[in-house]
Design an enzyme around this catalytic site. Structure first.
Site, PDB file in Angstrom:
ATOM      1  N   ASN A  93      44.524  40.253  36.048  1.00 39.08           N
ATOM      2  CA  ASN A  93      44.227  41.521  35.367  1.00 39.08           C
ATOM      3  C   ASN A  93      43.045  42.275  35.945  1.00 39.08           C
ATOM      4  O   ASN A  93      42.724  43.371  35.487  1.00 39.08           O
ATOM      5  CB  ASN A  93      43.955  41.279  33.879  1.00 39.08           C
ATOM      6  CG  ASN A  93      45.238  41.047  33.108  1.00 39.08           C
ATOM      7  OD1 ASN A  93      46.328  41.325  33.607  1.00 39.08           O
ATOM      8  ND2 ASN A  93      45.116  40.534  31.897  1.00 39.08           N
ATOM      9  N   LYS A  94      42.370  41.693  36.931  1.00 39.56           N
ATOM     10  CA  LYS A  94      41.189  42.372  37.478  1.00 39.56           C
ATOM     11  C   LYS A  94      41.614  43.557  38.367  1.00 39.56           C
ATOM     12  O   LYS A  94      42.787  43.670  38.725  1.00 39.56           O
ATOM     13  CB  LYS A  94      40.342  41.363  38.258  1.00 39.56           C
ATOM     14  CG  LYS A  94      39.864  40.175  37.401  1.00 39.56           C
ATOM     15  CD  LYS A  94      39.091  40.595  36.167  1.00 39.56           C
ATOM     16  CE  LYS A  94      38.255  39.520  35.506  1.00 39.56           C
ATOM     17  NZ  LYS A  94      38.927  38.470  34.779  1.00 39.56           N
ATOM     18  N   ASN A  95      40.648  44.420  38.753  1.00 34.53           N
ATOM     19  CA  ASN A  95      41.015  45.636  39.496  1.00 34.53           C
ATOM     20  C   ASN A  95      41.747  45.319  40.794  1.00 34.53           C
ATOM     21  O   ASN A  95      42.643  46.054  41.185  1.00 34.53           O
ATOM     22  CB  ASN A  95      39.781  46.487  39.788  1.00 34.53           C
ATOM     23  CG  ASN A  95      39.253  47.178  38.543  1.00 34.53           C
ATOM     24  OD1 ASN A  95      39.555  46.750  37.420  1.00 34.53           O
ATOM     25  ND2 ASN A  95      38.472  48.230  38.721  1.00 34.53           N
TER      26      ASN A  95
END
Ligand SMILES: *Cc1c(COP(=O)(O)O)cnc(C)c1O
Length: 375
Positions: free
Chosen positions: A185-187
């Protein structure tokens, strides 16, 4: 009308076809664990962080645990951190045998309040783990002044902050030990993974040992083990994903900034007054907008808000409940009332949809839905 719309998740990774092809090439290459792709990813990250030493790991959690070990932190030591983070931030402190000390957050930034950090320092304090929630840094100048004054190490939990800046400098390009996560879910993601930026090569080499069973290799056929390490290396499969994602980092950050600006414009200047909800702090160009979070008014239960948004096919996250109120932490003696602001925010905070491939119309739809429920 809403029945025909697809479900809008609060986060979504997008892997491009070139990256998929690269992963397939790694799988066919005969070398699928740590190898040339890991080296290339570490080199790319090091260049991005101004040439500082960088090592990759298989999560952003073990990265911080290893940082604490590198800093020599263990039983009897206190580490100050925030109650509002993913539980990993405090778990790593327990994992090395040290004591987490929670300093309450600032209600506006939702990050650790540096006044409260200073007040929490004791002769046993060895380190601070600040978290840049949603990608927003703390006051980095003040953080490092505190560290210098009290001779403390800083392990930056920058898990959410790749692409964020402070005074025009990239987070990770300065400071002490800076940890990033590449969880899905990180950038940018490597499916699972993380990296640490170091101050010097000696600590980077020590972290390499903690990363793989404490092993040092000498020559063609020699190895030695002189510290107790674990198994935390990134695979070339993950590094190929990470490299493919890294190529889009700037574009991803700009798109997130556009989406955040659209959220602010559509909520408008009266939203907070009318709804009693709190928007994120106004952007000063420093955050990568990893998340766009509202703090709901007390009159509304978060679970009700989430199910009503779900009926409108909009996914809502909650990042995060206060760590010290989890059972494990209560059993260690932490109590309600320790961090009242964090406790309130931890109950009422919600993450609205935010990912680079979102459409403008997704923001419009989300703001309409939130307004219909809150004002
Ligand atoms: C994602 C995250 C972590 C943990 O990273 P993993 O790669 O999932 O181990 C730690 N802290 C924060 C603030 C995070 O968002």
């Amino acid at each position: 009308m809403t029945m025909t719309l697809p479900f809008l998740p609060f986060a979504k990774p997008t892997i491009d076809e070139d990256t998929i092809a690269d992963v397939v090439a790694v799988l066919r290459s005969g070398w699928i664990t740590s190898g040339p792709k890991v080296q290339a990813f570490e080199a790319a990250l090091s260049a991005y962080f101004g040439g500082r030493p960088v090592r990759t790991f298989n999560s952003g959690t073990c990265t911080m645990e290893i940082a604490l070990r590198v800093a020599g932190i263990g039983p009897g030591d206190e580490v100050i951190t925030t109650p509002i983070s993913w539980v990993a931030t405090a778990n790593v402190i327990l994992e090395v045998g040290a004591t987490p000390v929670f300093a309450d957050i600032d209600p506006v930034t939702r990050n650790i309040d540096l006044d409260k950090v200073e007040a929490a320092i004791t002769p046993r304090t060895r380190a601070i783990i600040p978290v840049y929630l949603a990608g927003l840094p703390v006051d980095m100048d003040r953080l490092y002044r505190i560290a210098e004054k009290h001779n403390l190490r800083i392990v930056e939990d920058a898990a959410q902050a790749i692409g964020s800046t402070w005074g025009g400098k990239r987070i990770g390009s300065f400071g002490d030990l800076v940890s990033f996560s590449f969880q899905a879910n990180k950038n940018i993601t490597s499916s699972e993974g993380g990296c640490m930026v170091f101050n010097n090569e000696d600590e980077a080499r020590l972290a390499e040992k903690y990363r793989l069973q404490g092993v040092t290799r000498n020559g063609m056929d020699g190895i030695d083990v002189d510290v107790l390490g674990g198994k935390f290396n990134m695979t070339d499969v993950a590094a190929a994903i990470g490299l493919g994602q890294f190529a889009h980092l700037d574009a991803v950050t700009s798109r997130r900034k556009e989406l955040a600006a659209r959220y602010f414009a559509l909520f408008g200047p009266d939203f907070e007054r009318i709804s009693g909800a709190q928007l994120p702090p106004a952007d000063q160009g420093q955050t990568n907008w990893h998340m766009f979070q509202l703090v709901l008014p007390q009159r509304i239960k978060r679970a009700d808000f989430m199910s009503m948004m779900m009926e409108k096919k909009i996914g809502i996250g909650y990042h995060y409940p206060a760590i010290h109120l989890f059972t494990l932490y209560r059993e260690l003696g932490y109590r309600e009332g320790l961090c009242p602001i964090g406790e309130r925010v931890g109950r009422q905070i919600v993450s609205l949809p935010m990912f680079a491939t979102m459409q403008d119309s997704d923001v419009d739809r989300t703001v309409d839905a939130v307004k219909s429920l809150l004002q």
